[in-house]
Design a protein around this motif. Sequence first.
Motif, short mmCIF file in Angstrom:
data_model
loop_
_atom_site.label_atom_id
_atom_site.label_comp_id
_atom_site.label_asym_id
_atom_site.label_seq_id
_atom_site.Cartn_x
_atom_site.Cartn_y
_atom_site.Cartn_z
N LEU A 196 10.57 10.02 -3.97
CA LEU A 196 11.06 8.51 -4.39
C LEU A 196 12.12 7.95 -3.59
CD1 LEU A 196 10.66 9.12 -7.95
CD2 LEU A 196 9.35 7.71 -6.75
N ILE A 197 13.09 8.58 -2.93
CA ILE A 197 13.88 8.14 -1.86
C ILE A 197 13.42 7.56 -0.69
CG2 ILE A 197 16.00 8.74 -0.63
CD1 ILE A 197 16.88 10.72 -2.70
N ALA A 198 12.40 8.38 -0.14
CA ALA A 198 11.59 8.17 0.91
C ALA A 198 10.68 6.90 0.86
CB ALA A 198 10.66 9.22 1.34
N ILE A 199 10.27 6.70 -0.31
CA ILE A 199 9.29 5.29 -0.54
C ILE A 199 10.35 4.31 -0.65
CG2 ILE A 199 8.09 4.34 -2.36
CD1 ILE A 199 6.96 7.09 -3.09
N SER A 200 11.65 4.36 -1.30
CA SER A 200 12.63 3.34 -1.55
C SER A 200 12.97 2.80 -0.42
CB SER A 200 13.65 3.45 -2.42
OG SER A 200 12.91 4.41 -3.75
N ILE A 201 13.18 3.39 0.57
CA ILE A 201 13.67 2.95 1.76
C ILE A 201 12.78 1.78 2.41
CG2 ILE A 201 14.67 3.55 4.29
CD1 ILE A 201 15.30 6.30 3.12
N PRO A 202 11.91 2.07 2.78
CA PRO A 202 11.14 0.92 3.53
C PRO A 202 10.66 -0.31 2.57
CG PRO A 202 9.64 2.91 3.07
CD PRO A 202 10.94 3.46 2.87
N THR A 203 10.61 0.12 1.18
CA THR A 203 10.37 -0.90 0.20
C THR A 203 11.47 -1.64 -0.22
OG1 THR A 203 10.15 0.66 -1.45
CG2 THR A 203 8.12 0.01 -0.35
N HIS A 204 12.68 -1.06 0.12
CA HIS A 204 13.98 -1.84 -0.28
C HIS A 204 13.99 -1.93 -1.68
CE1 HIS A 204 14.33 -2.98 4.04
NE2 HIS A 204 13.17 -3.95 3.62
N ASN A 205 13.70 -0.62 -2.55
CA ASN A 205 13.74 -0.69 -3.79
C ASN A 205 15.07 0.31 -4.05
OD1 ASN A 205 13.52 -0.37 -6.63
ND2 ASN A 205 11.58 0.71 -6.47
N TYR A 206 16.14 -0.57 -3.93
CA TYR A 206 17.57 0.04 -4.01
C TYR A 206 17.68 0.81 -5.12
CZ TYR A 206 18.02 -2.29 0.67
OH TYR A 206 17.72 -2.72 1.65
N PRO A 207 17.61 0.13 -6.41
CA PRO A 207 18.02 0.93 -7.57
C PRO A 207 17.17 2.28 -8.02
CG PRO A 207 17.45 -1.45 -8.12
CD PRO A 207 17.31 -1.29 -6.70
N THR A 208 15.98 2.31 -7.36
CA THR A 208 15.26 3.68 -7.42
C THR A 208 15.93 4.49 -6.38
OG1 THR A 208 13.05 2.63 -8.13
CG2 THR A 208 13.09 4.79 -7.10
N MET A 209 16.21 4.14 -5.16
CA MET A 209 16.89 4.84 -4.28
C MET A 209 18.10 5.63 -4.93
SD MET A 209 17.66 3.86 -0.18
CE MET A 209 18.75 2.76 -0.71
N TYR B 287 0.81 -1.25 0.03
CA TYR B 287 -0.12 -0.02 0.06
C TYR B 287 0.99 1.38 -0.01
CZ TYR B 287 -3.07 3.58 1.77
OH TYR B 287 -3.96 4.94 1.89
N LEU B 288 1.90 1.24 0.65
CA LEU B 288 2.79 2.40 0.87
C LEU B 288 3.43 2.68 -0.30
CD1 LEU B 288 4.31 4.57 2.65
CD2 LEU B 288 5.92 2.78 3.03
N HIS B 289 3.92 1.46 -1.09
CA HIS B 289 4.61 1.60 -2.33
C HIS B 289 3.58 2.33 -3.36
CE1 HIS B 289 7.13 0.70 -5.52
NE2 HIS B 289 6.22 0.03 -6.23
N HIS B 290 2.45 1.84 -3.47
CA HIS B 290 1.63 2.21 -4.51
C HIS B 290 1.11 3.66 -4.16
CE1 HIS B 290 0.99 -1.49 -6.56
NE2 HIS B 290 0.63 -2.24 -5.56
N ALA B 291 0.85 4.04 -2.95
CA ALA B 291 0.41 5.50 -2.52
C ALA B 291 1.65 6.38 -2.94
CB ALA B 291 0.18 5.63 -1.30
N GLY B 292 2.84 5.94 -2.73
CA GLY B 292 3.92 6.71 -2.96
C GLY B 292 3.96 6.85 -4.30
N SER B 293 4.07 5.82 -5.20
CA SER B 293 4.32 6.09 -6.51
C SER B 293 3.23 6.90 -7.08
CB SER B 293 4.01 4.41 -7.21
OG SER B 293 4.93 3.74 -6.67
N ALA B 294 1.98 6.74 -6.81
CA ALA B 294 1.10 7.78 -7.35
C ALA B 294 1.45 9.24 -6.90
CB ALA B 294 -0.06 7.57 -6.60
N PHE B 295 1.82 9.60 -5.73
CA PHE B 295 2.12 10.85 -5.44
C PHE B 295 3.44 11.13 -6.35
CE2 PHE B 295 -0.20 10.63 -1.62
CZ PHE B 295 -1.00 11.61 -1.65
N ALA B 296 4.64 10.40 -6.61
CA ALA B 296 5.75 10.60 -7.17
C ALA B 296 5.35 10.76 -8.86
CB ALA B 296 6.47 9.26 -7.22
N THR B 297 4.38 10.21 -9.28
CA THR B 297 4.04 10.22 -10.59
C THR B 297 3.42 11.88 -10.75
OG1 THR B 297 3.34 7.74 -10.66
CG2 THR B 297 2.41 9.55 -12.45
#
Length: 219
Positions: free
Chosen positions: A41-54, A5-15
């Motif tokens: 996008l950095i803030a979203i990447s940390i809890p979701t462990h999306n290291y390439p995006t971070m 949910y955090l990933h999707h919400a954050g991605s929507a705001f980032a978009t």
Amino acid sequence: MDMSYLHHAGSAFATIFVVATCTMRTMIPLRVFGIMANVLLIAISIPTHNYPTMALHTVLLPLNIYRLRQMLQLVQDVKKSVNSDLSMEWLKPFMTKRPCKAGEILFYKDEKAEDMFYIVSGRYRLVESGIELPVGAIVGELGMLSPTNERTQTLECIEPGMVLSVSYSQVEELYVQNPEFGFFFLRLASARLFENINKLEARLAKQDTPALPMAPQPV
């Protein structure tokens, strides 16, 4: 909290921020929205462990901050120039070094004007008028505003030195990227033009002043 949910919400705001960035017509708002998108996008990447995006936005964030600071500094420096000595020091970071040899012609009268110069060292002379330009002088900037974009005089190097050059296309890009910069650049160019007109009028007035009659010599 559900990470998906955090990933999707954050991605929507980032978009939203990314789309807003793409709609910006001028550089300063574009950089501001770019910075906001990077931070989100950095803030979203940390809890979701999306290291390439971070990693990507960790690199882009300081770049956007640097470019934003550079543009804000440019506008501030142009304002100072308009209100003080008409200097173009603010344009130096965008200019290219060009060494000159004695006898070299930088441009000829009536040729197409495509760039302007800042004199760093050496001696230079406008051939037709015989005027020697001092270090720190700007030459060729008014050709950008001329309807024909043609040189009115020939510029010759009479002692080896260095100049900085910038093309009119680069100045136009800065103008388009930031309307505030463009406004102050026009004020600056106009002020320099009026300064030249005042000098010419003073010179003509001096030439037109009648000579005082000589006192009769004693016999």
